[in-house]
Each structure stands twice: as C-alpha cells, then as structure tokens.
Motif scaffolding. Sequence first.
Motif, PDB file in Angstrom:
ATOM      1  N   GLY A 116       0.860  -1.188   0.000  1.00  0.00           N
ATOM      2  CA  GLY A 116       0.000   0.000   0.000  1.00  0.00           C
ATOM      3  C   GLY A 116       0.890   1.230   0.000  1.00  0.00           C
ATOM      4  N   CYS A 117       0.778   2.023   1.049  1.00  0.00           N
ATOM      5  CA  CYS A 117       1.510   3.287   1.122  1.00  0.00           C
ATOM      6  C   CYS A 117       2.986   3.117   1.476  1.00  0.00           C
ATOM      7  N   GLY A 118       3.384   1.929   1.971  1.00  0.00           N
ATOM      8  CA  GLY A 118       4.780   1.680   2.306  1.00  0.00           C
ATOM      9  C   GLY A 118       5.232   2.310   3.607  1.00  0.00           C
ATOM     10  N   ARG A 119       4.306   2.694   4.455  1.00  0.00           N
ATOM     11  CA  ARG A 119       4.645   3.374   5.713  1.00  0.00           C
ATOM     12  C   ARG A 119       4.530   2.423   6.904  1.00  0.00           C
ATOM     13  N   TRP A 120       5.355   2.722   7.914  1.00  0.00           N
ATOM     14  CA  TRP A 120       5.305   2.013   9.183  1.00  0.00           C
ATOM     15  C   TRP A 120       4.344   2.714  10.123  1.00  0.00           C
ATOM     16  N   PHE A 121       3.681   1.940  10.971  1.00  0.00           N
ATOM     17  CA  PHE A 121       2.809   2.498  12.000  1.00  0.00           C
ATOM     18  C   PHE A 121       2.724   1.513  13.153  1.00  0.00           C
ATOM     19  N   ASN A 122       2.153   1.942  14.248  1.00  0.00           N
ATOM     20  CA  ASN A 122       2.018   1.113  15.446  1.00  0.00           C
ATOM     21  C   ASN A 122       0.587   0.635  15.615  1.00  0.00           C
ATOM     22  N   VAL A 123       0.453  -0.541  16.220  1.00  0.00           N
ATOM     23  CA  VAL A 123      -0.855  -1.131  16.502  1.00  0.00           C
ATOM     24  C   VAL A 123      -0.872  -1.625  17.940  1.00  0.00           C
ATOM     25  N   ARG A 155      -2.714  -4.208  20.016  1.00  0.00           N
ATOM     26  CA  ARG A 155      -3.541  -5.365  19.652  1.00  0.00           C
ATOM     27  C   ARG A 155      -3.493  -6.402  20.756  1.00  0.00           C
ATOM     28  N   ASP A 156      -4.624  -7.039  20.986  1.00  0.00           N
ATOM     29  CA  ASP A 156      -4.689  -8.141  21.934  1.00  0.00           C
ATOM     30  C   ASP A 156      -4.243  -9.405  21.200  1.00  0.00           C
ATOM     31  N   THR A 157      -3.167 -10.027  21.664  1.00  0.00           N
ATOM     32  CA  THR A 157      -2.611 -11.189  20.972  1.00  0.00           C
ATOM     33  C   THR A 157      -3.432 -12.455  21.166  1.00  0.00           C
ATOM     34  N   VAL A 158      -4.365 -12.450  22.096  1.00  0.00           N
ATOM     35  CA  VAL A 158      -5.223 -13.618  22.311  1.00  0.00           C
ATOM     36  C   VAL A 158      -6.445 -13.549  21.408  1.00  0.00           C
ATOM     37  N   THR A 159      -7.121 -12.409  21.398  1.00  0.00           N
ATOM     38  CA  THR A 159      -8.349 -12.251  20.617  1.00  0.00           C
ATOM     39  C   THR A 159      -8.108 -11.645  19.240  1.00  0.00           C
ATOM     40  N   HIS A 160      -6.932 -11.092  19.013  1.00  0.00           N
ATOM     41  CA  HIS A 160      -6.555 -10.377  17.785  1.00  0.00           C
ATOM     42  C   HIS A 160      -7.325  -9.073  17.599  1.00  0.00           C
ATOM     43  N   GLU A 161      -8.019  -8.622  18.631  1.00  0.00           N
ATOM     44  CA  GLU A 161      -8.752  -7.357  18.558  1.00  0.00           C
ATOM     45  C   GLU A 161      -7.759  -6.195  18.499  1.00  0.00           C
ATOM     46  N   ILE A 162      -7.914  -5.353  17.488  1.00  0.00           N
ATOM     47  CA  ILE A 162      -7.080  -4.169  17.360  1.00  0.00           C
ATOM     48  C   ILE A 162      -7.727  -3.050  18.165  1.00  0.00           C
ATOM     49  N   GLN A 163      -7.011  -2.569  19.167  1.00  0.00           N
ATOM     50  CA  GLN A 163      -7.538  -1.565  20.081  1.00  0.00           C
ATOM     51  C   GLN A 163      -7.185  -0.147  19.665  1.00  0.00           C
ATOM     52  N   ALA A 164      -6.045   0.020  18.974  1.00  0.00           N
ATOM     53  CA  ALA A 164      -5.637   1.353  18.511  1.00  0.00           C
ATOM     54  C   ALA A 164      -4.644   1.194  17.374  1.00  0.00           C
ATOM     55  N   VAL A 165      -4.694   2.123  16.434  1.00  0.00           N
ATOM     56  CA  VAL A 165      -3.727   2.215  15.352  1.00  0.00           C
ATOM     57  C   VAL A 165      -3.256   3.655  15.339  1.00  0.00           C
ATOM     58  N   TYR A 166      -1.934   3.850  15.336  1.00  0.00           N
ATOM     59  CA  TYR A 166      -1.411   5.211  15.417  1.00  0.00           C
ATOM     60  C   TYR A 166      -0.068   5.314  14.712  1.00  0.00           C
ATOM     61  N   ARG A 167       0.235   6.519  14.255  1.00  0.00           N
ATOM     62  CA  ARG A 167       1.482   6.769  13.529  1.00  0.00           C
ATOM     63  C   ARG A 167       2.684   6.654  14.456  1.00  0.00           C
ATOM     64  N   MET A 168       3.837   6.433  13.884  1.00  0.00           N
ATOM     65  CA  MET A 168       5.057   6.243  14.665  1.00  0.00           C
ATOM     66  C   MET A 168       5.372   7.461  15.544  1.00  0.00           C
ATOM     67  N   THR A 169       4.946   8.638  15.144  1.00  0.00           N
ATOM     68  CA  THR A 169       5.223   9.854  15.892  1.00  0.00           C
ATOM     69  C   THR A 169       4.170  10.182  16.938  1.00  0.00           C
ATOM     70  N   ASP A 170       3.047   9.456  16.934  1.00  0.00           N
ATOM     71  CA  ASP A 170       1.964   9.705  17.895  1.00  0.00           C
ATOM     72  C   ASP A 170       2.303   9.091  19.247  1.00  0.00           C
ATOM     73  N   PRO A 171       1.735   9.635  20.334  1.00  0.00           N
ATOM     74  CA  PRO A 171       1.982   9.050  21.658  1.00  0.00           C
ATOM     75  C   PRO A 171       1.376   7.647  21.784  1.00  0.00           C
ATOM     76  N   LYS A 172       2.004   6.847  22.604  1.00  0.00           N
ATOM     77  CA  LYS A 172       1.571   5.468  22.844  1.00  0.00           C
ATOM     78  C   LYS A 172       0.312   5.458  23.688  1.00  0.00           C
ATOM     79  N   PRO A 173      -0.777   4.839  23.194  1.00  0.00           N
ATOM     80  CA  PRO A 173      -2.002   4.727  24.010  1.00  0.00           C
ATOM     81  C   PRO A 173      -1.832   3.641  25.081  1.00  0.00           C
ATOM     82  N   VAL A 174      -2.722   3.600  26.017  1.00  0.00           N
ATOM     83  CA  VAL A 174      -2.707   2.561  27.041  1.00  0.00           C
ATOM     84  C   VAL A 174      -3.368   1.316  26.461  1.00  0.00           C
ATOM     85  N   ALA A 175      -2.626   0.197  26.411  1.00  0.00           N
ATOM     86  CA  ALA A 175      -3.181  -1.048  25.852  1.00  0.00           C
ATOM     87  C   ALA A 175      -4.247  -1.617  26.771  1.00  0.00           C
TER      88      ALA A 175
END
Length: 92
Positions: free
Chosen positions: A61-68, A70-90
């Motif tokens: 796609g766009c070829g960009r990196w980003f952060n996710v 994600r719950d590794t048990v349920t695979h539910e994605i809780q947040a998607v954010y750019r590399m420069t954005d602050p880290k949300p609370v998982a």
Amino acid sequence: MLLIPCPWCGPRDEAEFRSGGESHIVRPDPDTADDATWAAYLYDRDNVRGPGYERWLHRHGCGRWFNVARDTVTHEIQAVYRMTDPKPVAGE
C-alpha cells in the motif's frame, strides 16, 4: 484474516501488511552500552499474552510504518497510530 486500519489508506486485508514485531523498543546509547545491554536490545522481547504493541508495515500500500495496540489472544485491534503519535494505554 485481520482487517488492519492503515492510518493513511484505511482498512485493508492483513495480506497487504508485514509485522515488524514489538514496538517502542528504545535503542541503547552506543557510547555507554555494554555487551549484555546490546544483547538484551537485540534479542529480548516481551511476547505478551493479551494487550501489546506492534509495528506494522503497509508493504503493498503506502509503504509506511505504523504502530498497533492489539490483543494477541483475541486479535482485537484496540488502537492504530502513527510512529510519531503518543503510545495509548493497551487494553482500554
């Protein structure tokens, strides 16, 4: 199959992406780090069960990196954010 929402392209199929492993790993200072510190940086990962943080590349796609958050048990994605954005609370 996961449906991953790219911050720039929107929701896309997991096949378009490549996982880059755990995110938010801080590189040690090369002038002060000893061999044990470098080994820990290169090889030690949390491998969490439940909410965690990962890096993803939208390689077909766009070829960009980003952060996710994600719950590794349920695979539910809780947040998607750019590399420069602050880290949300998982898990929220």
